[in-house]
Design a protein around this motif. Structure first.
Motif, PDB file in Angstrom:
ATOM      1  N   UNK A 136     -12.466  -1.395  -0.518  1.00  0.00           N
ATOM      2  CA  UNK A 136     -11.072  -1.606   0.430  1.00  0.00           C
ATOM      3  C   UNK A 136     -10.265  -0.528   0.620  1.00  0.00           C
ATOM      4  N   UNK A 137     -10.011  -0.420   2.093  1.00  0.00           N
ATOM      5  CA  UNK A 137      -9.098   0.960   2.471  1.00  0.00           C
ATOM      6  C   UNK A 137      -7.685   0.388   2.371  1.00  0.00           C
ATOM      7  N   UNK A 138      -6.953   1.680   2.630  1.00  0.00           N
ATOM      8  CA  UNK A 138      -5.592   1.582   2.519  1.00  0.00           C
ATOM      9  C   UNK A 138      -5.010   0.338   3.208  1.00  0.00           C
ATOM     10  N   UNK A 139      -5.454   0.326   4.673  1.00  0.00           N
ATOM     11  CA  UNK A 139      -4.718  -0.937   5.173  1.00  0.00           C
ATOM     12  C   UNK A 139      -4.896  -2.092   4.728  1.00  0.00           C
ATOM     13  N   UNK A 140      -6.210  -2.512   4.216  1.00  0.00           N
ATOM     14  CA  UNK A 140      -6.358  -3.814   3.434  1.00  0.00           C
ATOM     15  C   UNK A 140      -5.531  -3.699   2.308  1.00  0.00           C
ATOM     16  N   UNK A 141      -5.616  -2.706   1.442  1.00  0.00           N
ATOM     17  CA  UNK A 141      -4.539  -2.758   0.243  1.00  0.00           C
ATOM     18  C   UNK A 141      -3.302  -3.344   0.822  1.00  0.00           C
ATOM     19  N   UNK A 142      -2.813  -2.739   1.880  1.00  0.00           N
ATOM     20  CA  UNK A 142      -1.280  -2.920   2.226  1.00  0.00           C
ATOM     21  C   UNK A 142      -1.379  -4.570   2.592  1.00  0.00           C
ATOM     22  N   UNK A 143      -2.280  -4.984   3.406  1.00  0.00           N
ATOM     23  CA  UNK A 143      -2.346  -6.278   3.946  1.00  0.00           C
ATOM     24  C   UNK A 143      -2.444  -7.322   2.511  1.00  0.00           C
ATOM     25  N   UNK A 144      -3.149  -6.762   1.466  1.00  0.00           N
ATOM     26  CA  UNK A 144      -3.407  -7.872   0.133  1.00  0.00           C
ATOM     27  C   UNK A 144      -1.725  -7.622  -0.319  1.00  0.00           C
ATOM     28  N   UNK A 145      -1.088  -6.689  -0.387  1.00  0.00           N
ATOM     29  CA  UNK A 145       0.039  -6.433  -1.109  1.00  0.00           C
ATOM     30  C   UNK A 145       1.312  -7.702  -0.335  1.00  0.00           C
ATOM     31  N   UNK A 146       0.877  -7.605   1.064  1.00  0.00           N
ATOM     32  CA  UNK A 146       1.891  -8.413   2.031  1.00  0.00           C
ATOM     33  C   UNK A 146       1.634  -9.755   1.661  1.00  0.00           C
ATOM     34  N   UNK A 147       0.459 -10.222   1.463  1.00  0.00           N
ATOM     35  CA  UNK A 147      -0.044 -11.589   1.168  1.00  0.00           C
ATOM     36  C   UNK A 147       0.533 -11.852  -0.269  1.00  0.00           C
TER      37      UNK A 147
END
Length: 557
Positions: free
Chosen positions: A1-12
């Motif tokens: 999981x890249x950094x952008x995906x981790x940010x999206x997970x955090x947002x969800x």
């Protein structure tokens, strides 16, 4: 999981109730993600409440189209979702349960939550990031308490039987058969057999999902799926066509022209298929639209009787009214049989190469092996000397002289060393070494390009492999008649009627070429003469319309 995906997970995760029962894979994603900024959370919440899907849009940004395509994660535009749910709302059946087999961020389920406020909602997906987005949207919009999330392949889903009707709706993932594992292909064939259908293991994943729906559903259930439209005509689509005719209860097919781009980043013809399980009417509605603006409502199209369509090998021809061409027009198939060129199984082996030294010339046949060899002509192939040659050995090698036989055996030993004899195509030939090219056709046609097919008269008597189609007259035609047919086809055939794939490639299968409309033979010469006269008159009119009385030309903006 890249950094952008981790940010999206955090947002969800910021929207999901901490007491929610998550799957282990979802919890793992959250544990590796940072905390989302409050301002971003507030902005995203506002966008969701306004009817947008910011989480799904971010997903499509952080995951490249190539990565999403591997699992068929092509998100559905709002006009399609709205049209399908509007149809479901007007179907005179209120579902007790709504199932989306490839839920993604929940676009269909969000709409279903508004349309059916009492229904249980079931979202199914194999991607834990997608299911987190679904949960987040549900939490913001207030239907998390009636949402069940299944992080599982839809084909493995188990659903309890309920008393009321279930609505199956969504966009089944499009994955080609090459990327489907043996175990699922085995499941596919076995499930179809259990339901008394015949299935091809060449079917794509969207056909698997239709079959699973047929297996899960009971009479009274209903649904609508948006998929690529190729199942209407390809051989593996026969399973879906047969299910719609028997048990799945097909009621309508709405074709969306590829130019409308029904799927993001994919130039593909779409098909919305509506069905009422166990309740097939006497006819199925067939309709085509050229833009998403024309889609809603999913109004009735041309009514085609099941007795006419149920056993047809291809369905796309039923979409358009047959009366659109003048009465003196006929289908190309009334004059010609169209055959695809022969599959060699290994072009590098069977197209002339150094290993063929000593093999008699009579077995090396000049052939069309590249589409550009047809496209580069002026409409007539006169000389075959510039074409590559394809080795076409007889099935019985006893007809060779001893010297010829030795040369052939040396070549076959070389081919075995490259395991050509073990290939699928070679194993399904009468003799693995015999390609058995078709006899040269009078007319060639290309069949896949980003433009209309190219038609060429074959004066060179060249053979061809499976990069082209051959047109063979059902009855003898004169040279003048063949030339007139080719002239018409080259001038008037467009991409209309072909099957459009991702990237804008247009493919014409033999049956689709046979359905092209052309003037009857006795009208071809007059048709072209009349057309040329009209064109000449139009050009003259344009040339004179811009002249002043003094003979000079005016400038027109």
């Amino acid at each position: 999981m890249n950094a952008k995906e981790r940010e999206l997970v955090a947002l969800a995760a910021a929207f999901i109730d901490k007491a929610a029962k998550l799957h282990a894979a979802e919890r793992k994603l959250i544990s590796h993600s940072p905390k989302a900024a409050r301002s971003l959370v507030a902005k995203t919440r506002k966008a969701i409440l306004a009817g947008n899907d910011p989480l799904g849009e971010l997903f499509c940004q952080v995951r490249s189209p190539e990565l999403r395509r591997d699992i068929g994660a092509i998100y559905t535009p709002a006009p399609i979702v709205d049209a399908m749910l509007t149809w479901a709302s007007g179907a005179h059946v209120t579902p007790d349960r709504v199932v989306d087999p490839g839920a993604g961020s929940g676009r269909f389920l969000i709409s279903a939550a508004h349309c059916f406020p009492m229904a249980e909602l079931i979202g199914v997906d194999v991607d834990p990031l997608a299911t987190l987005l679904l949960r987040a949207n549900a939490a913001v919009l207030g239907f998390a308490d009636r949402l069940g999330v299944h992080l599982v392949d839809y084909r493995a889903l188990e659903l309890p039987t309920i008393e009321g009707p279930t609505l199956y709706i969504g966009n089944p993932p499009y994955v080609r058969h090459h990327d489907i594992g043996v175990e699922w292909k085995t499941w596919f064939a076995a499930t179809a057999a259990r339901l008394k259908f015949t299935a091809s293991k060449l079917a794509g994943l969207h056909i698997h999902f239709f079959l699973k729906t047929r297996d899960l559903a009971k009479p009274g259930d209903f649904g609508a799926f948006i998929t690529a439209a190729e199942w209407l005509d390809v051989n593996y689509g026969s399973l879906l066509r047969n299910m719609l005719a028997d048990g799945l209860g097909g009621s309508a097919v709405h074709i969306i022209n590829a130019k409308a781009q029904p799927f993001d980043n994919a130039m593909t013809t779409g098909a919305i298929t509506c069905f009422h399980v166990g309740n097939r009417t006497n006819a199925i509605s067939m309709r085509e639209v050229n833009s998403l603006d024309e889609l809603a409502p999913l109004s009735p199209g041309r009514q085609v009787a099941w007795k006419d369509i149920a056993h047809a090998r291809r369905w796309s021809g039923f979409v358009r009214e047959q009366s659109t061409a003048p009465a003196e027009f006929i289908e190309l198939g009334e004059l010609f049989r169209v055959h695809r060129g022969q599959v060699t199984g290994s072009n590098a082996t069977w197209i002339e190469n150094e290993a063929m030294h000593g093999i008699p010339d009579r077995y090396l046949r000049p052939a069309i092996t590249r589409a550009r060899e047809l496209i580069a002509t002026d409409g007539t192939l006169r000389d075959a000397t510039q074409l590559r040659r394809v080795l076409d050995l007889p099935t019985d090698l006893d007809e060779l002289t001893p010297a010829e036989r030795r040369a052939v055996e040396r070549f076959l030993t070389w081919a075995r060393g490259h395991r050509v004899d073990k290939g699928y195509v070679a194993n399904n030939r009468k003799a693995w070494w015999s390609v058995q090219l078709r006899k040269p056709p009078p007319i060639f046609s290309t069949y896949m390009a980003r433009s209309a097919p190219t038609f060429v008269t074959n004066l060179a008597q060249a053979s061809y492999i499976n990069i082209a189609h051959g047109l063979y007259p059902r009855d003898p035609l004169t040279r003048a008649q063949l030339d007139a047919v080719v002239t018409h086809l080259r001038h008037y055939v467009t991409t209309e009627g072909g099957r459009i794939y991702a990237g804008g490639l247009v493919k014409f299968e033999p049956g689709e070429l046979e359905r092209l409309r052309i003037p009857a033979l006795d009208r071809l010469h007059g048709y072209h003469t009349d057309s040329q006269d009209r064109r000449t008159n139009e050009l003259e009119a344009r040339a004179t319309s811009g002249r002043r009385k003094d003979g000079t030309r005016s400038i027109q903006r």
